[in-house]
Structures are given as C-alpha cells and as structure tokens.
Design a protein around this motif. Structure first.
Motif, PDB file in Angstrom:
ATOM      1  N   SER A 110       0.827  -1.202   0.000  1.00 42.00           N
ATOM      2  CA  SER A 110       0.000   0.000   0.000  1.00 42.00           C
ATOM      3  C   SER A 110       0.865   1.258   0.000  1.00 42.00           C
ATOM      4  O   SER A 110       1.734   1.413   0.876  1.00 42.00           O
ATOM      5  N   LEU A 113       0.068   4.257   0.906  1.00 42.72           N
ATOM      6  CA  LEU A 113      -0.149   5.010   2.141  1.00 42.72           C
ATOM      7  C   LEU A 113       0.652   4.416   3.292  1.00 42.72           C
ATOM      8  O   LEU A 113       1.356   5.138   4.014  1.00 42.72           O
ATOM      9  N   LYS A 114       0.558   3.083   3.474  1.00 39.81           N
ATOM     10  CA  LYS A 114       1.301   2.450   4.562  1.00 39.81           C
ATOM     11  C   LYS A 114       2.800   2.609   4.373  1.00 39.81           C
ATOM     12  O   LYS A 114       3.549   2.820   5.326  1.00 39.81           O
ATOM     13  N   LEU A 164       3.835   6.214   5.184  1.00 39.85           N
ATOM     14  CA  LEU A 164       3.805   6.446   6.626  1.00 39.85           C
ATOM     15  C   LEU A 164       4.960   5.730   7.328  1.00 39.85           C
ATOM     16  O   LEU A 164       5.551   6.264   8.276  1.00 39.85           O
ATOM     17  N   ARG A 165       5.299   4.539   6.845  1.00 40.87           N
ATOM     18  CA  ARG A 165       6.401   3.779   7.457  1.00 40.87           C
ATOM     19  C   ARG A 165       7.719   4.523   7.304  1.00 40.87           C
ATOM     20  O   ARG A 165       8.564   4.498   8.195  1.00 40.87           O
ATOM     21  N   THR A 179       0.977   7.173  -5.171  1.00 42.74           N
ATOM     22  CA  THR A 179       1.652   7.703  -3.996  1.00 42.74           C
ATOM     23  C   THR A 179       1.529   9.219  -3.923  1.00 42.74           C
ATOM     24  O   THR A 179       1.307   9.795  -2.840  1.00 42.74           O
TER      25      THR A 179
END
Length: 318
Positions: free
Chosen positions: A9, A11-12, A15-16, A311
């Motif tokens: 993903s 988004l994940k 954020l990571r 993204t």
C-alpha cells in the motif's frame, strides 16, 4: 536491503518511511531547543538571547544540509528501484564527493563570515560575544551534520529509515548530558552548549558511518567511478530540495533582524521562542515530503509509474 518500496500500500509505505523521519527531524531541531532551555535556566536571559540570536542562522545551515542530502538520495533510490547496482554505487560515490565539497565550502564561508552574519542580524553588543562563540562552534560542526544527513539519506533510499533515527535519538540524549556537563561542571557558557551539540553530531555521524560500512555491502569502492553526468543529476535534484529549506530560513533570518533592530535582546528572545514553535509545526510536512522522496524514486526507477501517481495522490489528497 528491502525491496518493499515497490510493493504494498502506498499510504502504509509512505507512513512507514515518514514517521521515523518526522521524529528524526523533530530530534534534530531539539539540539537548538535543548541548548536554549539549559542555557536559559543556568546562565540567564542574556545568555539565552545570545543562543537565540543564532537560531535562525543555525536553522538556515541545517536546512541547507538536510535539503541537499535528501535530494542526493533520490537518484540512489531510483537506481535501487531499477536494480542497477553499478549506477547506484556511482551515485553514492558522486553524492559523497558533492557532500564533501559542500562541507568544505560551507564551513569555511560561514566561519569567515560569522562576524558579518551577526552584524547583518543587528545583534545587540551586550549579547554579541555569546552569540559569536556559540555560532562559530556550530559552524565548525557542519561537516559532521552533512555526513550524518547524507549517510541517512542513502539508508532511507534503500529502505532503512529506522536506523538513522535510532542513532539520532541516542545523540539527542547525549546532547542533554553534555550540555549540562559543559555548562554546569566545566563553566564553558554558551560556547559549552555549542561544543556539546557538535560532539553529539560527531558521535551520530560516526555511528551511522560504522553501520553503513558494515551493512551496505552494495558499496564497493574499487568498482565506483566519478561521473560528471551523475554528479549533475544529483546536484540538480539536491539543489531543488535545498532551495525550499533555504527560502524558509531566510524569511526567519529577516524577521530576527527586524526584531533585534526594533526591541533589542528581549525581542530576540521572543522571536527565538516563536521561531522554534513555528519550526516544530513545520516538521510534519517536512517529514512527509522527505519520506515521499525515496519511495517515489524507487518506484520511478522500477518503472512502476502507476504507483508513483498513486503515492503522489495519497500525499496530496490523503
């Protein structure tokens, strides 16, 4: 190193990468905040004004270092995503050469112009000596600030944003201890706060370099060569990222000059506190944008153009 930057993903993934960067940027800003807090509590308002007088210039230098090094990491991420080990190694070497050149030029220029910078800021005479001692030591630590930020940019470009944060967290804790030791025990005043900051930056740079040397097997010095084309690519991207940070810092420097011209060191203290709060509020956007760069670079290199668009949409619209 991880290849997960081109999977999962968007988004994940973003954020990571962004969360350690966000926390790391916050910690880098705490160096000046910690110095000011300890100086204010132990040495008084005048010494605090001396440290505060240099905070806009310090942020300008830090933004220059972080912006350029973050930009240098983009081509590395691109060739990492493309699986082109040779080009990636060449990028690492050429980026290191550019970073070293910037370190030499920036350190010499800032050190020689330290007096002029403080005069341009209209720093009052009663806090001038403290501001000069603090700022000149900070300038001498520029090479280690650049070294840490460049190595961190490389690690992020190949999927590791956690390790640079851990070293930065350790050095931030070390900075608090050294601040107290240099100011309270050794009685070095404002210069002691700057020495504590530079020593902490040296430690974090050395720790990052040792980790990088052991873990980054993809870097083989005997296979790396200098390339004018790669250097031009890295400089063009790095300078673009750098300019965003510089424009923001120049604005703050101008406000400091006006504050000192208007109301002396009391206004300088107020501006220093206001600017730090403003910088902290700016950090989430800064961290997200920096976290976005290696992800976009890796997916672009892997020709995952749909993931690049996805993204970007996540970053812009949530």
């Amino acid at each position: 190193m991880s290849t997960s930057m081109v999977e999962g993903s968007p988004l994940k993934l973003m954020l990571r990468f962004a969360m350690p960067l966000l926390a790391g940027n916050l910690l880098q800003q705490t160096y000046n905040i910690i110095d000011a807090a300890i100086v204010g509590q132990t040495l008084g308002a005048q010494a605090l004004a001396g440290v505060g007088a240099s905070s806009s210039v310090q942020f300008l230098v830090l933004g220059f270092c972080m912006g350029s090094c973050a930009g240098f990491g983009v081509p590395i991420a691109k060739y990492f995503g493309a699986g082109d080990q040779k080009k990636m190694r060449d990028c690492v070497f050429n980026g290191a050469a550019l970073t070293a050149l910037i370190a030499v030029i920036l350190t010499i220029t800032c050190s020689l112009l330290c007096n002029s910078i403080l005069h341009i800021l209209s720093v009052p005479s009663d806090i001038y000596a403290d501001a000069y001692r603090y700022l000149i030591v900070i300038f001498l630590g520029i090479p280690f600030t650049l070294m840490y930020n460049y190595l961190s940019s490389i690690l992020r470009s190949v999927g590791d944003s956690r390790t640079p944060f851990l070293f930065l967290a350790f050095s931030a804790g070390l900075n608090i201890f050294l601040d107290l030791f240099c100011i309270i025990v050794l009685h070095w005043g404002c210069m002691g706060a700057a020495i504590a900051t530079v020593i902490s930056q040296i430690v974090q740079a050395i720790l990052t370099f040792r980790y990088f040397s052991k873990k980054s097997a993809f870097v083989r010095i005997h296979k790396i060569q200098k390339s004018k084309d790669i250097s031009s690519e890295m400089f063009s991207i790095g300078s673009s990222a750098m300019m965003m940070q510089i424009l923001f810092a120049v604005q703050q420097t101008f406000l400091f000059k006006q504050a000192f011209a208007y109301g002396g060191d009391n206004w300088g203290i107020l501006m220093a506190a206001t600017m730090r709060l403003y910088m902290v509020s700016f950090i989430p956007l800064w961290g997200m944008s920096q976290g976005l760069q290696p992800v976009i670079g890796a997916n672009f290199g892997a020709k995952q153009y749909k993931r690049v668009k996805d993204t970007m949409k996540v970053f812009m619209y949530g």
